[in-house]
Design an enzyme around this catalytic site. Structure first.
Site, PDB file in Angstrom:
ATOM      1  N   TYR A  61      -2.984 -12.555   3.241  1.00 13.47           N
ATOM      2  CA  TYR A  61      -2.732 -12.315   1.819  1.00 13.47           C
ATOM      3  C   TYR A  61      -1.598 -13.175   1.270  1.00 13.47           C
ATOM      4  O   TYR A  61      -1.831 -14.129   0.527  1.00 13.47           O
ATOM      5  CB  TYR A  61      -2.416 -10.826   1.587  1.00 13.47           C
ATOM      6  CG  TYR A  61      -3.566  -9.922   1.893  1.00 13.47           C
ATOM      7  CD1 TYR A  61      -4.506  -9.588   0.923  1.00 13.47           C
ATOM      8  CD2 TYR A  61      -3.728  -9.374   3.170  1.00 13.47           C
ATOM      9  CE1 TYR A  61      -5.579  -8.756   1.210  1.00 13.47           C
ATOM     10  CE2 TYR A  61      -4.794  -8.546   3.472  1.00 13.47           C
ATOM     11  CZ  TYR A  61      -5.715  -8.240   2.487  1.00 13.47           C
ATOM     12  OH  TYR A  61      -6.775  -7.421   2.778  1.00 13.47           O
ATOM     13  N   LYS A 115       0.815  -1.213   0.000  1.00 10.71           N
ATOM     14  CA  LYS A 115       0.000   0.000   0.000  1.00 10.71           C
ATOM     15  C   LYS A 115       0.849   1.264   0.000  1.00 10.71           C
ATOM     16  O   LYS A 115       0.380   2.326  -0.407  1.00 10.71           O
ATOM     17  CB  LYS A 115      -0.944   0.001   1.206  1.00 10.71           C
ATOM     18  CG  LYS A 115      -1.727  -1.273   1.408  1.00 10.71           C
ATOM     19  CD  LYS A 115      -2.503  -1.709   0.179  1.00 10.71           C
ATOM     20  CE  LYS A 115      -3.279  -2.987   0.455  1.00 10.71           C
ATOM     21  NZ  LYS A 115      -3.970  -3.484  -0.737  1.00 10.71           N
ATOM     22  N   TYR A 157     -12.221 -14.806   3.721  1.00 15.11           N
ATOM     23  CA  TYR A 157     -11.199 -13.791   3.987  1.00 15.11           C
ATOM     24  C   TYR A 157     -10.695 -13.894   5.423  1.00 15.11           C
ATOM     25  O   TYR A 157     -11.492 -13.905   6.371  1.00 15.11           O
ATOM     26  CB  TYR A 157     -11.780 -12.399   3.742  1.00 15.11           C
ATOM     27  CG  TYR A 157     -10.818 -11.280   4.085  1.00 15.11           C
ATOM     28  CD1 TYR A 157      -9.935 -10.793   3.131  1.00 15.11           C
ATOM     29  CD2 TYR A 157     -10.787 -10.719   5.358  1.00 15.11           C
ATOM     30  CE1 TYR A 157      -9.040  -9.775   3.444  1.00 15.11           C
ATOM     31  CE2 TYR A 157      -9.898  -9.711   5.677  1.00 15.11           C
ATOM     32  CZ  TYR A 157      -9.029  -9.248   4.721  1.00 15.11           C
ATOM     33  OH  TYR A 157      -8.146  -8.248   5.039  1.00 15.11           O
TER      34      TYR A 157
END
Length: 338
Positions: free
Chosen positions: A289, A49, A263
């Site tokens: 992730y 990010k 998730y």
């Protein structure tokens, strides 16, 4: 491809390393494995990010923002990095954490990224799982605007066309590194969630005629939905850059076989992948992730998806802070003598 016309701040320690995984390559006996270390971008423990935030914070400053507002899951890596970026440029920040994982435990709600969010000093608000987080984000923006602030809203994962520019940069950076190392890359594999990384990376690859096959391993959505979301953002990013022709939709490939229960829900493959890379190469993944994406890569190697001698790059998008939120799953507590 002219990126200089977009406002941008300096946040990333680049170029992030491109390393050969010699031990794991030998252990798995398949293709030659490399890793692009975007876990080393440098901002508040790093992660993908940070690249997106260079353009998002740049845009916010040009627009006179005083207050950054964003959202993510409880253990969001994006939220952590966004708070840190706002701090660096003297901006206030409010973050909304969605309780997306229903069976979280004490570590999940108090450790890992949540601890770092608190240390970094943002205003933290929580929302129950399943609510429309974009609407919640807009409502907070209106509230701050009424209080005299100039809010700048960043979607989850920083995944809009401006944020995706960060991964156009990453793709171009990887191409330069491969040329310097005389490395012909046959495949790139990475985690795909909010789509900004995959969309931006593909625009960078295809817009520079790199044509390297990229597999996004989904951590949440089914394949058809994730591919369409990536295509949509890639088209928007392609248009933002003013590239000739149309984005090649066929370049978008997603594998959703490794999501497991959903998730943030651990899988045996993720646990094995985290331990494999740590114990063979001394590199830490994350449980949400990169752990699932690397599990996908390992399984595809074992199934013969890649040929021996091919060069496969795993794009490490960071997130190791999340390991501390999954302690009871990843390792038993040691019995220290007292």
């Amino acid at each position: 491809m002219n990126l200089t016309r977009f406002p941008r701040v300096g946040l990333t320690l680049s170029a992030t390393p491109l390393e050969y995984l010699s031990n794991l390559t030998q252990h798995l006996g398949g293709p030659n494995l490399y890793i692009k270390r975007d876990d080393h971008t440098g901002l508040a423990l790093g992660g993908n990010k940070t690249r997106k935030l260079e353009f998002l914070i740049g845009d916010a400053l040009v627009k006179g923002a005083t207050h950054i507002v964003t959202q993510g899951a409880t253990q969001s890596n994006h939220v952590r990095q966004t708070i840190a970026a706002a701090n660096k440029f003297g901006l206030k920040s409010t973050v909304l954490l969605e309780e997306r994982v229903g069976d979280g435990h004490d570590d999940y709600y108090a450790n890992g990224n949540v601890l770092l969010d608190q240390i970094l000093g943002a205003t933290i608000e929580t929302r129950p799982g399943g609510v429309d987080m974009n609407k919640e984000l807009e409502a907070v923006g209106e509230r701050l605007r009424a209080a005299g602030e100039v809010p700048y809203l960043i979607p989850g994962g920083g995944s809009n066309p401006i944020g995706a520019l960060g991964y156009v940069v990453s793709a171009l950076e990887l191409i330069v590194q491969a040329n310097e190392q005389r490395l012909a890359i046959d495949h790139v594999v990475h985690a795909t969630g909010s789509t900004g990384t995959q969309a931006g990376f593909l625009v960078g690859i295809e817009g520079s005629s790199g044509h390297i096959p990229v597999i996004g391993v989904s951590v949440r959505a089914p394949r058809e939905k994730q591919e369409e979301n990536v295509r949509r953002l890639a088209r928007q990013t392609w248009e933002l850059l003013g590239l000739r022709g149309e984005f090649p939709d066929a370049a978008v490939v997603v594998n959703s076989d490794y999501v497991g229960g959903g998730y943030g829900v651990p899988t045996e493959g993720m646990i094995e992948a985290v331990r494999l890379l740590a114990r063979f190469e001394g590199i830490l993944l994350d449980p949400v992730y990169t752990g699932k994406a690397f599990a996908g890569l390992v399984d595809l190697i074992r199934k013969g998806h890649f040929r021996k001698g091919e060069n496969v790059v795993f794009l490490h998008t960071g997130g190791s802070a999340g390991l501390f939120a999954y302690r009871s799953i990843l390792a038993p507590r040691p019995a220290f003598a007292r």
